[in-house]
Design a protein around this motif. Structure first.
Motif, PDB file in Angstrom:
ATOM      1  N   THR A  84      31.826 -22.490  -6.857  1.00 11.32           N
ATOM      2  CA  THR A  84      31.740 -21.977  -5.479  1.00 11.32           C
ATOM      3  C   THR A  84      31.000 -20.642  -5.472  1.00 11.32           C
ATOM      4  O   THR A  84      31.570 -19.605  -5.103  1.00 11.32           O
ATOM      5  N   ALA A  87      26.494 -17.180  -1.350  1.00 16.58           N
ATOM      6  CA  ALA A  87      25.169 -17.396  -0.779  1.00 16.58           C
ATOM      7  C   ALA A  87      24.255 -16.228  -1.132  1.00 16.58           C
ATOM      8  O   ALA A  87      24.707 -15.120  -1.440  1.00 16.58           O
ATOM      9  N   VAL A 174      28.508 -23.828  -1.534  1.00 20.63           N
ATOM     10  CA  VAL A 174      28.261 -22.473  -1.052  1.00 20.63           C
ATOM     11  C   VAL A 174      28.808 -22.366   0.364  1.00 20.63           C
ATOM     12  O   VAL A 174      28.402 -23.113   1.260  1.00 20.63           O
TER      13      VAL A 174
END
Length: 320
Positions: A84, A87, A174
């Motif tokens: 994960t 961004a 993301v």
């Protein structure tokens, strides 16, 4: 039980245990001390599915097969450190693990690199062809990439020393607002806007499913043929083909030839499907990326022009 019967029972049990151990050993993945290439095993036993390193079978016919559908194959595992990531510009860390759970450290160099990494969002946007660095102390590969919200496919293409090439892939997610981009229709012309001008790149060739084929890309700059392409990773161009949906990865091999305007690639489309093709080429010291959409259904080439206003080649070191 009489003594003779005990002996017979012992021998039978020993034979059964030996057979199970032998079978279990056959099912175990590669041992990283003395690896044996997967195709050598099939060939040694006369298997009909044996293939050569160039992707052809025993009769020299091209074998069309999409790879990179799982994170584990032939006993090797792609282990992502963070599934994960944030961004923006972020670092991907990962290891390639052997069947013993230890990081793989020994690779056979292909196209001037030990490992090629493809990072692409699952709607086939944001394509990046990058080359991580290996920390041999930890067996960890690291590379900086740019990620937008959505699910991204991380595809590792490499050849363990003593093995055939392997492609492993896994997803990272993301967080953030995400709207999937629609895939362009069948489109064999791409325009790449750069500070040097506009590159127009066309794709031609038979894209019928199942058959080996040669695809030809032609590069022009502001309407003039480019005849001074520069070698990039040992060739004048590199073409990556991904199948829409499962993002199956096709192996595409650049052919020897002049420095443009045409670049030839040998490949095969395994089945009727939509494919997204990404061409990396280098000119005047910069690497650029052109993208095409191909419907592999046996129909003639078609589709109109599409302007691609993002040029991965303009990023710092092309992410490599």
């Amino acid at each position: 039980m009489s003594t003779p019967l005990r002996v017979v029972a012992f021998v039978a049990a020993l034979a059964t245990a030996f057979a199970l151990a032998w079978g279990g050993g056959r099912l175990v993945g590669p041992v990283d001390t003395e690896p044996v290439a997967a195709h050598d095993d099939a060939a040694a036993h006369g298997g009909e599915d044996s293939t050569s390193a160039d992707g052809s079978d025993a009769h020299g016919s091209a074998v069309a097969e999409a790879t990179g559908l799982t994170a584990r194959a032939d006993g090797f595992t792609l282990a992502l450190a963070d599934r994960t990531p944030a961004a923006g510009r972020t670092r991907l860390d990962f290891q390639v693990l052997t069947s013993s759970g230890r990081p793989l450290l020994d690779y056979t160099r292909e196209h001037e690199k030990d490992l090629h990494l493809i990072v692409v969002r699952r709607d086939l946007t944001g394509f990046q062809h990058v080359h991580p660095r290996l920390d041999r102390r930890t067996g960890t590969w690291s590379v900086d990439v740019r990620l937008t919200p959505g699910v991204w496919r991380v595809i590792a293409d490499f050849t363990p020393e003593g093995w055939d090439g392997i492609t492993l892939a896994d997803d990272v997610s993301v967080a953030g607002d995400f709207t999937p981009a629609a895939l362009p229709s069948d489109d064999r012309t791409a325009r790449v806007e750069t500070s040097a001008g506009t590159y127009t790149v066309t794709l031609a060739g038979d894209t019928a499913p199942g058959a080996s084929t040669v695809l030809t890309t032609r590069v022009e700059l502001d309407g003039e043929p480019v005849t001074d392409l520069e070698p990039y990773l040992g060739a004048y161009g590199h073409l990556v083909a991904l199948r829409a949906g499962d993002l199956g990865y096709l192996h595409v091999h650049p052919e020897e030839g002049p420095a443009g305007p045409g670049i030839d690639f040998a490949t095969a489309f395994p089945e009727p499907a939509t494919y997204r093709l990404f061409l990396d080429f280098q000119h005047r010291g910069a690497v650029h990326t052109a993208a095409f959409t191909v419907e592999s259904d046996g129909a003639p080439s078609g589709g109109g022009d599409t302007d691609h206003d993002t040029d991965q080649g303009e990023e710092d070191d092309h992410g490599h």
